[in-house]
Write a protein that holds these residues in place. Structure first.
Motif, mmCIF file in Angstrom:
data_model
loop_
_atom_site.group_PDB
_atom_site.id
_atom_site.type_symbol
_atom_site.label_atom_id
_atom_site.label_comp_id
_atom_site.label_asym_id
_atom_site.label_seq_id
_atom_site.Cartn_x
_atom_site.Cartn_y
_atom_site.Cartn_z
ATOM 1 N N TRP A 294 0.780 -1.285 0.036
ATOM 2 C CA TRP A 294 0.192 0.112 -0.189
ATOM 3 C C TRP A 294 0.952 1.322 0.044
ATOM 4 O O TRP A 294 2.218 1.129 0.310
ATOM 5 C CB TRP A 294 -1.025 0.021 1.333
ATOM 6 N N HIS A 295 0.150 2.643 -0.267
ATOM 7 C CA HIS A 295 0.845 3.703 -0.042
ATOM 8 C C HIS A 295 0.376 4.458 1.145
ATOM 9 O O HIS A 295 -0.817 4.677 1.523
ATOM 10 C CB HIS A 295 0.556 4.598 -1.313
ATOM 11 N N LYS A 296 1.223 5.047 2.084
ATOM 12 C CA LYS A 296 1.005 5.489 3.160
ATOM 13 C C LYS A 296 0.532 7.020 2.934
ATOM 14 O O LYS A 296 1.298 7.681 2.135
ATOM 15 C CB LYS A 296 2.253 5.589 4.338
ATOM 16 N N ALA A 297 0.021 7.521 3.696
ATOM 17 C CA ALA A 297 -0.665 8.921 3.645
ATOM 18 C C ALA A 297 0.504 9.920 4.131
ATOM 19 O O ALA A 297 1.018 9.558 5.175
ATOM 20 C CB ALA A 297 -2.058 9.171 4.506
ATOM 21 N N VAL A 298 0.406 10.953 3.648
ATOM 22 C CA VAL A 298 1.549 12.154 3.925
ATOM 23 C C VAL A 298 0.813 13.414 4.157
ATOM 24 O O VAL A 298 1.585 14.282 4.370
ATOM 25 C CB VAL A 298 2.731 12.398 2.760
ATOM 26 N N CYS A 299 -0.169 13.377 4.343
ATOM 27 C CA CYS A 299 -1.175 14.471 4.594
ATOM 28 C C CYS A 299 -1.375 14.426 6.142
ATOM 29 O O CYS A 299 -0.802 13.623 6.741
ATOM 30 C CB CYS A 299 -2.523 14.694 4.023
#
Length: 571
Positions: A294-299
């Motif tokens: 998966w891709h982690k959130a950076v917001c």
């Protein structure tokens, strides 16, 4: 006196004797003839004469004195009443006739015969019928032909044209209208009934029209209002990660929206003022565990994940007893211990649940093209792999326009099979193609371990195209040719604008035989039809083959010719 009489008697008797009248009986007396009588009388008829015996007897002793046969003349025929024979009755279609015959009433002989003709009889009329009938309308009268036919011969006896009166108008039950008034309109001729001027309803307002109370005709439209004096401003709202915003705009009491306070620019699409949520921001790299990536959130929403999916493992690579799988998406790896199969190439098998029948797809661009060259174009083998939009993996093997050129699918099979289905997925390049078994060979060969040694190591694999038609001959040839294709002659239509077109599936056979171990399924250009330029023969471009079977299959040593390494794919 007695003496006198006696003398006279003797004299009379002598006279009678003289004339044959008197005779002397045996008894001794002189016969005295009686009146002559008729005997054996046969009457005369109209066909022959009659006869009778005239007999004289003695009046005293009744002895026959004389017999004379007399004949009578035929008598004439007696005409009977005329009768009719051979009578043919007259009808209205033709005249009749009969023979008038007269016969004798005695002998029935035909005395006369004459043929008498009879004039045709009059027609017998049927009831009159109507023909060529034209229905009357309100616009014009109708008509028909009154026709009488003969009941015997069906001849037309008479025909008389009749007219019918115009029909009544067919008026609509709802009003037609225009600015002058309203009326009921005839649907046939357009005639107007009960025309009247409109009856105005309530006066028009800013939003409602004035209409006729009877026909609903709009007499005057809504008056309308001034938008600029009825506006309410709506402030702009900035969009966030999950919530949308909007631009600044104005609403009017009438329901319309405007961009400006002067109401000069109306907003017809009210969704156009909305601004979408900016969405969360995610790391472009992958994070993974044993099962997912998966891709982690950076917001600010750091607990969120994007694109979380199960790993998409490739077919794996075997090194000894260790098989390493790599996720084709995030490149994560996992390993497992495998057993070494007992036959060559078994480690390339792509297995499925036993007992099922599946369809394997083998990409042509993953076959070994070592030692092959595109004639006059590329000069290298890998350049034969070209892009094709409709190809199953985005590419095909091309430049096969030379006798002896081939594409060799080296297939590993875990058992002997005889009933597999072989489908060729192919297309056309540059020109329309017509391919049949007489000028394009499809050959299936069991492949020995020696044949699988690459050319670089002194083996044959990859160099078969040098003289492939003669590679397996005599005792070496253990395979077979598929000489009869179930799809029949293959026709592929090319699009002269595109490089490769017309890619489609063609069923070659449903009786494909494969041996346990390694097999070569070879598609060989076997014609010398010159098409111009460097196109020296007729051959399709090859995208892939499909094999449907219950066996486990695999592609022996899948190659990477610029489009990835792909073993068999189960569809």
């Amino acid at each position: 006196m007695k003496t006198v009489y006696k003398k006279l008697s003797l004299l009379f008797a002598a006279t009678l004797l003289l004339f044959g009248i008197l005779s002397f009986a045996a008894c001794g007396h002189t016969h005295t003839p009686a009146e002559a009588v008729r005997e054996n009388e046969v009457p005369a008829t109209c066909t022959k004469g009659g006869s009778y015996d005239e007999v004289v007897y003695c009046s005293e002793c009744s002895e026959e004195i004389s017999r004379i046969q007399n004949f009578t003349e035929k008598k004439g025929h007696t005409k009977g009443e005329p009768t009719r024979e051979n009578e043919e009755n007259a009808s209205c279609a033709k005249g009749g006739s009969y023979d008038e015959v007269v016969r004798c009433t005695d002998c029935e002989s035909e005395l006369s015969r004459r043929t008498v003709t009879v004039e045709k009889s009059a027609h017998t009329p049927k009831a009159a019928v109507r023909e060529n009938e034209v229905a009357a309308t309100c616009a014009k009268a109708g008509g028909y032909d009154e026709v009488v036919y003969c009941d015997v011969c069906d001849d037309e006896i008479s025909r008389q044209a009749k007219t019918t009166e115009k029909a009544e108008h067919s008026y609509a039950t709802t009003y037609s209208s225009d600015a002058s008034g309203h009326w009921y309109k005839c649907g046939v001729c357009g005639d107007k009934k009960d025309f009247a001027a409109h009856t105005p309803g309530a006066d028009a307002t800013d939003t409602t029209a004035q209409k006729c109370t009877l026909c609903d005709y709009v007499i005057a439209g809504p008056i309308g209002h001034v938008h600029a004096t009825s506006l309410t401003p709506v402030s702009a709202v900035a969009a966030g990660c999950t919530t949308g915003g909007n631009k600044a705009y104005y609403t009017c009491s009438c329901g319309k929206w405007f961009e400006d306070s002067a109401a000069a620019r109306e907003i017809e699409d009210k969704d156009s003022v909305k601004t979408k949520a900016t969405g969360h921001s995610y790391d472009t790299g992958w994070t993974s565990d044993d099962n997912y990536h998966w891709h982690k959130a950076v917001c600010e929403h750091t607990t969120l994940l994007s694109g979380k999916k199960l790993h998409s493992w490739d077919d794996g690579k075997i090194d000894g007893t260790t098989k390493t799988y790599t996720c084709t998406v995030c490149k994560a790896t996992k390993t497992e211990t495998v057993e070494v199969e007992e036959f060559v190439g078994a480690r390339y098998l792509v297995k499925h649940d036993e007992g099922n029948t599946v369809t394997y797809r083998f990409e042509a661009e993953c076959t070994n093209v070592g030692g092959k060259e595109g004639p006059g174009w590329s000069g290298t083998s890998k350049a034969m792999t070209i892009v094709a939009e409709t190809a199953s993996n985005g590419s095909v093997i091309s430049y096969l326009y030379k006798q002896g050129m081939s594409v060799n699918f080296v297939i590993v099979c875990d058992r002997d099979v005889e009933d597999a289905t072989l489908v060729l997925r192919a297309g056309a390049e540059f020109i329309d193609m017509r391919i049949d078994p007489s000028r394009y060979k499809i050959r299936v060969d069991p492949v020995s371990e020696l044949d699988l040694i690459p050319v670089s190591d002194g083996g044959a694999w990859g160099a078969w195209d040098k003289d492939f038609l003669n590679y397996y001959k005599g005792d070496k040839f253990k395979g077979y040719y598929i000489d009869s294709w179930e799809c029949g002659e293959i026709h592929i239509n090319a699009d002269g604008i595109k490089r490769v077109t017309g890619i489609a599936d063609f069923t070659i056979t449903t009786s494909l035989r494969l041996s346990k171990g390694v097999n070569s399924i070879s598609f060989i250009t076997d014609n010398d039809i010159v098409l111009g330029g460097t196109l020296e023969a007729v051959a399709p471009v090859i995208d892939a083959i499909k094999i449907t079977t219950s066996a486990n299959l695999g592609l022996y040593e899948p190659q990477d010719n610029g489009y990835g390494t792909h073993n068999a794919a189960i569809e």
